[in-house]
Design a protein around this motif. Structure first.
Motif, PDB file in Angstrom:
ATOM      1  N   ARG A  75      28.350  45.859  46.458  1.00  0.00           N
ATOM      2  CA  ARG A  75      29.680  46.437  46.639  1.00  0.00           C
ATOM      3  C   ARG A  75      30.551  45.531  47.501  1.00  0.00           C
ATOM      4  O   ARG A  75      31.719  45.278  47.175  1.00  0.00           O
ATOM      5  N   LEU A  76      29.962  45.035  48.573  1.00  0.00           N
ATOM      6  CA  LEU A  76      30.722  44.174  49.485  1.00  0.00           C
ATOM      7  C   LEU A  76      30.991  42.795  48.889  1.00  0.00           C
ATOM      8  O   LEU A  76      32.015  42.158  49.190  1.00  0.00           O
ATOM      9  N   ARG A 108      31.384  42.144  45.681  1.00  0.00           N
ATOM     10  CA  ARG A 108      32.278  42.225  44.518  1.00  0.00           C
ATOM     11  C   ARG A 108      33.708  41.861  44.923  1.00  0.00           C
ATOM     12  O   ARG A 108      34.240  42.335  45.931  1.00  0.00           O
ATOM     13  N   LYS A 109      34.349  41.037  44.125  1.00  0.00           N
ATOM     14  CA  LYS A 109      35.724  40.624  44.419  1.00  0.00           C
ATOM     15  C   LYS A 109      36.687  41.776  44.141  1.00  0.00           C
ATOM     16  O   LYS A 109      36.683  42.346  43.056  1.00  0.00           O
ATOM     17  N   PRO A 110      37.485  42.149  45.129  1.00  0.00           N
ATOM     18  CA  PRO A 110      38.436  43.244  44.918  1.00  0.00           C
ATOM     19  C   PRO A 110      39.548  42.832  43.951  1.00  0.00           C
ATOM     20  O   PRO A 110      39.812  41.644  43.745  1.00  0.00           O
ATOM     21  N   ARG A 111      40.204  43.813  43.356  1.00  0.00           N
ATOM     22  CA  ARG A 111      41.299  43.508  42.429  1.00  0.00           C
ATOM     23  C   ARG A 111      42.441  42.805  43.147  1.00  0.00           C
ATOM     24  O   ARG A 111      43.104  41.936  42.584  1.00  0.00           O
ATOM     25  N   GLY A 167      43.480  40.775  46.725  1.00  0.00           N
ATOM     26  CA  GLY A 167      42.945  40.133  47.911  1.00  0.00           C
ATOM     27  C   GLY A 167      41.802  39.178  47.607  1.00  0.00           C
ATOM     28  O   GLY A 167      41.402  38.980  46.451  1.00  0.00           O
ATOM     29  N   GLU A 168      41.261  38.603  48.669  1.00  0.00           N
ATOM     30  CA  GLU A 168      40.199  37.604  48.571  1.00  0.00           C
ATOM     31  C   GLU A 168      38.809  38.251  48.644  1.00  0.00           C
ATOM     32  O   GLU A 168      38.630  39.316  49.232  1.00  0.00           O
ATOM     33  N   ARG A 169      37.852  37.568  48.039  1.00  0.00           N
ATOM     34  CA  ARG A 169      36.465  38.011  48.158  1.00  0.00           C
ATOM     35  C   ARG A 169      36.010  37.837  49.612  1.00  0.00           C
ATOM     36  O   ARG A 169      36.390  36.873  50.278  1.00  0.00           O
ATOM     37  N   ARG A 170      35.205  38.759  50.093  1.00  0.00           N
ATOM     38  CA  ARG A 170      34.697  38.644  51.468  1.00  0.00           C
ATOM     39  C   ARG A 170      33.790  37.428  51.603  1.00  0.00           C
ATOM     40  O   ARG A 170      33.090  37.056  50.670  1.00  0.00           O
TER      41      ARG A 170
END
Length: 225
Positions: free
Chosen positions: A177-178, A180-183, A185-188
């Motif tokens: 979950r963490l 996964r690249k959000p729609r 913003g940047e990937r953590r």
């Protein structure tokens, strides 16, 4: 220099008597003089001096411990405490030397393995023992690898150490979950994911906090499964 002390008595009377105490005192005396730190003693109880290395539980435990850490030296009171019969003494010393282990006699202060290797014939025996030990290890590794492949072909997975996704499914779910690249913003980063996991009470398979480095390896490894 760190070393292990090896003590052996063959009879019940010696176990209850001062056999172990006498041997330990002699080893400690030599260790103090030679600047050796005895980090642990291995006691062989009720083992006759004519017994080979395969029937000496404490001896085998000691050698196994040596092969896993930085201790490479064994100190004994004297050669008669290693074995009574010369042929057994020689066999055990060759066995130790082939594994790069030094044996020292506290009674004489002699490096027994070094003295044995000074003899060309004995040195050849040590080298041969080392070659056969390596061959035996390679054959065992090959046999185990073949067995794992057979199991994997039948079941699709070879039984062994569980992966993180199998042992800690909730933690693996949170990692995905963490990660996964959000729609938007940047990937953590791995560091940010590790900090979030630690804050949530998640740990690695070894029970340790996550770091950017071990998290990256875990994600890569689990994705290969």
């Amino acid at each position: 220099m760190k070393a292990y002390g090896y003590l052996r008595v063959s009879g019940a009377g010696q176990i209850d008597g001062d056999g172990f105490t006498r041997q330990q005192e002699e080893i400690e005396r030599h260790a103090k003089t030679a600047g050796i730190e005895i980090v642990r003693y291995y006691r062989e109880e009720g083992v006759r001096g004519t017994t080979s290395e395969t029937d000496r539980p404490a001896f085998q435990e000691m050698v196994s411990a040596i092969l896993k850490n930085g201790v490479r030296t064994i100190v004994i009171e004297g050669m008669d405490r290693l074995a009574r019969e010369y042929r057994i003494q020689e066999s055990l010393v060759i066995y130790l030397a082939s594994k790069g282990i030094t044996l020292i006699s506290a009674r004489t202060g002699e490096d027994v393995t070094e003295a044995m290797q000074a003899d060309p014939m004995r040195k050849a025996l040590i080298q041969m023992q080392g070659i056969f030990s390596e061959l035996e290890k390679s054959m065992l590794v090959k046999k185990l690898r073949a067995a794992r492949e057979r199991v994997k072909q039948k079941t699709g997975k070879c039984e062994g150490r569980k992966s993180l996704k199998e042992a800690k499914p909730d933690t693996w779910k949170e990692i995905k979950r963490l990660y996964r690249k959000p729609r938007l913003g940047e990937r953590r980063t791995y560091k940010q994911i590790a900090e979030a996991l630690n804050a949530g009470g998640h740990t690695t398979m070894a029970g340790k906090p996550f770091t950017a480095g071990n998290l990256q390896q875990i994600i890569w490894r689990e994705q290969q499964e």
